[in-house]
Design a protein around this motif. Structure first.
Motif, short mmCIF file in Angstrom:
data_model
loop_
_atom_site.label_atom_id
_atom_site.label_comp_id
_atom_site.label_asym_id
_atom_site.label_seq_id
_atom_site.Cartn_x
_atom_site.Cartn_y
_atom_site.Cartn_z
N THR A 223 -131.21 -19.11 22.66
CA THR A 223 -129.87 -17.41 21.98
C THR A 223 -129.53 -17.98 20.44
O THR A 223 -128.89 -17.19 19.67
CB THR A 223 -128.52 -16.81 23.34
OG1 THR A 223 -129.91 -16.97 24.23
CG2 THR A 223 -127.82 -16.06 22.34
N HIS A 228 -135.23 -15.95 22.33
CA HIS A 228 -134.52 -15.37 24.16
C HIS A 228 -135.99 -16.30 25.30
O HIS A 228 -136.35 -17.13 24.57
CB HIS A 228 -135.07 -14.03 24.60
CG HIS A 228 -135.64 -13.10 24.01
ND1 HIS A 228 -136.63 -13.98 25.17
CD2 HIS A 228 -136.13 -12.30 23.18
CE1 HIS A 228 -138.07 -13.25 24.86
NE2 HIS A 228 -137.12 -12.25 23.31
N ASP A 307 -136.92 -17.06 31.70
CA ASP A 307 -136.42 -15.86 32.20
C ASP A 307 -136.52 -15.33 33.45
O ASP A 307 -136.58 -14.29 34.05
CB ASP A 307 -135.85 -14.98 31.03
CG ASP A 307 -135.00 -14.08 31.73
OD1 ASP A 307 -134.01 -14.66 32.44
OD2 ASP A 307 -134.19 -13.34 30.20
#
Length: 356
Positions: A223, A228, A307
């Motif tokens: 971030t 990301h 993620d």
């Protein structure tokens, strides 16, 4: 900082990590490559040699890790002779691994003006409020009025970009210096995370992957870098069931290509226990690129947080996922997946980021 999952100097083991290997034909193989099978792995020596035992400088395409073996398979998904052009990949400069330094100018620690030359099209750009107007995905941060990239340079894959290497110690130190003791701004699932580095664990040399970081540390770094954690193609987290699906997963497409190859570079050892048996500077193994040229160490070296978590109910103990294997594996594959609590830290665990 998360609960530490330590590796001992001899016969190290990581408890609870499940190694799922999905072969090209859709089946699975029990190969004994679980991260918990870390017998014979060595603790990473701080201040170690930049070459790392068995390592080779970038730009020596015929080099093979000392003591390792080259496995050439009949793999329909192997990277073709005429691969896509390198967009912002490592330039062939050998890495210098002096503690925290980069006197030998590591490719991964390139200065902003050495970043990827790829110019993102307008629909691949992100707005920036630092006086740069709109910055491209591969140079998403505005500094002194210039669009630049924090961390590794980025390589374009399909409609997104991915870091050319794992995030290095030197690059992570820049993040630590910028953040200081400020751990605010994290999502609620990371509210427990009160430090981005365990102060009891010494740092490896600057050109080595930054390891011993938990999922929340990895998220915070990406971030800060304007990127990301790699997740779903098109944006957002990736479901664990889709993490090894090339049409859905950013990380897996970059490693295995559209066909989902297990090791498209035709070298299954890379930096695993069939290779050096220790963490190595990034981009040390030129024959271990992913399907797309210029993306290094997706197989082996350090496993990488993505993620992908199974829930957001427990925060620190939610199960999250890592891909790609590490130096403690017997062999390395793109199709390795490991499940760990969000707050897990260990020497074979690092991160690379995506953009777009």
């Amino acid at each position: 900082m998360g609960a530490s999952l330590s590796l001992l100097a001899a016969c190290a083991q990581i408890v609870g990590i499940t190694d799922t290997v999905v072969m090209d034909d859709g089946g699975s193989a029990d190969t004994g490559r679980a991260m918990s099978e870390a017998g014979g792995s060595e603790a990473s020596p701080a201040g170690g040699d930049s070459g790392a035992e068995g390592g080779n400088a970038v730009g020596q395409p015929d080099a093979v890790a000392e003591g390792g073996s080259t496995l050439v398979e009949s793999d329909a998904n192997a990277r073709p002779e005429t691969s896509p052009p390198r967009d912002g990949g490592v330039d062939g400069t050998s890495a210098d691994s002096s503690e925290g330094g980069d006197a030998g100018q590591s490719p991964a620690d390139a200065s902003p003006d050495q970043a990827s030359p790829v110019d993102a099209s307008p629909d691949q750009a992100t707005a920036d409020s630092g006086g740069c107007g709109t910055c491209p995905i591969d140079k998403p941060t505005c500094a002194a009025g210039q669009c630049t990239v924090r961390g590794p340079t980025m390589v374009q894959v399909d409609t997104f970009y991915i870091d050319s290497t794992e995030v290095t110690v030197a690059q992570y130190q820049q993040f630590l210096a910028a953040k200081g003791t400020d751990t605010s701004g994290q999502p609620s699932v990371c509210a427990w995370n009160n430090a981005y580095k365990d102060p009891t664990i010494p740092l490896n040399p600057g050109t080595w992957p930054m390891t011993s970081i938990d999922w929340c540390d990895a998220l915070a770094y990406c971030t800060w870098a304007g990127k990301h954690l790699c997740g779903k193609i098109g944006g957002g987290p990736i479901a664990s069931a889709d993490a090894l699906t090339a049409s859905a997963s950013q990380w897996f497409l970059a490693c295995g290509g559209p066909g989902g190859g297990t090791h498209p570079n035709n070298n299954a050892t890379c930096n695993s226990s069939g290779g050096t048996k220790t963490l190595a500077p990034v981009a040390t193994f030129p024959r271990c690129e992913g399907f797309y040229p210029g993306i290094f160490d997706m197989e082996g070296n350090a496993a990488e947080w993505v993620d992908s978590c199974d829930s957001t109910d427990a925060g620190a103990t939610d199960t999250c996922h890592l891909l790609g294997g590490s130096y403690i594996d017997n062999l390395s594959y793109c199709t390795e997946s490991f499940d760990e609590p969000r707050n897990t830290t260990a020497d074979p665990i690092g991160v690379r980021c995506c953009g777009g």
